[in-house]
Design a protein around this motif. Structure first.
Motif: not given
Length: 135
Positions: A3-6, A95-97, A101-104
């Motif tokens: 999960k990644k929150g902004f 690695k998925a994170y 982080d490189e994409v978004i």
């Protein structure tokens, strides 16, 4: 789960939202639209084999752009892992994170070149390998 929150959100509310959105998406038939309205947001999701990628966007954001961002992220994962599967994400979640982080960054697409993303991830892998050698 990754999960990644902004946007700021409490952990309890985040867990509740993940459970609610997850059950909404999982209960939908496979042939229906990949967009749905939820509270004051839009949910954009895409299923790749057994993996679901879900994005919650503002009501006035472009759904197709969010779907394309999901697809771009999955293509980067595929190129890095070689046909990504759930086990790749479980055992290499860091690695998925790195890739996300490189994409978004801050909820906006940062890098649209898969080659550039993989180059940066390769550099990070080299740094990690070098640090392991020094131990």
């Amino acid at each position: 789960r990754l999960k990644k929150g902004f946007a700021p959100c409490g952990e309890r509310e985040q867990f509740k939202a993940i459970r609610e959105v997850g059950s909404l998406v999982l209960s939908r038939p496979p042939k229906v639209c990949n967009f749905l309205e939820w509270r004051d947001y839009k949910i954009v999701y895409k299923r790749y084999a057994s993996l679901f990628f879900i994005s919650c966007i503002e009501a006035d954001d472009n759904e197709l752009l969010a779907l394309e961002t999901i697809h771009h992220f999955v293509e980067c994962l595929d190129r890095y892992f070689g046909n990504v599967c759930e086990l790749d994400l479980i055992f290499n979640f860091h690695k998925a994170y790195y890739i996300i982080d490189e994409v978004i960054i801050s909820g906006e697409i940062q890098e649209s070149s898969k080659r550039a993303v993989l180059h940066h991830i390769g550099e990070q892998d080299a740094l990690m390998a070098e640090a392991e050698k020094k131990k």
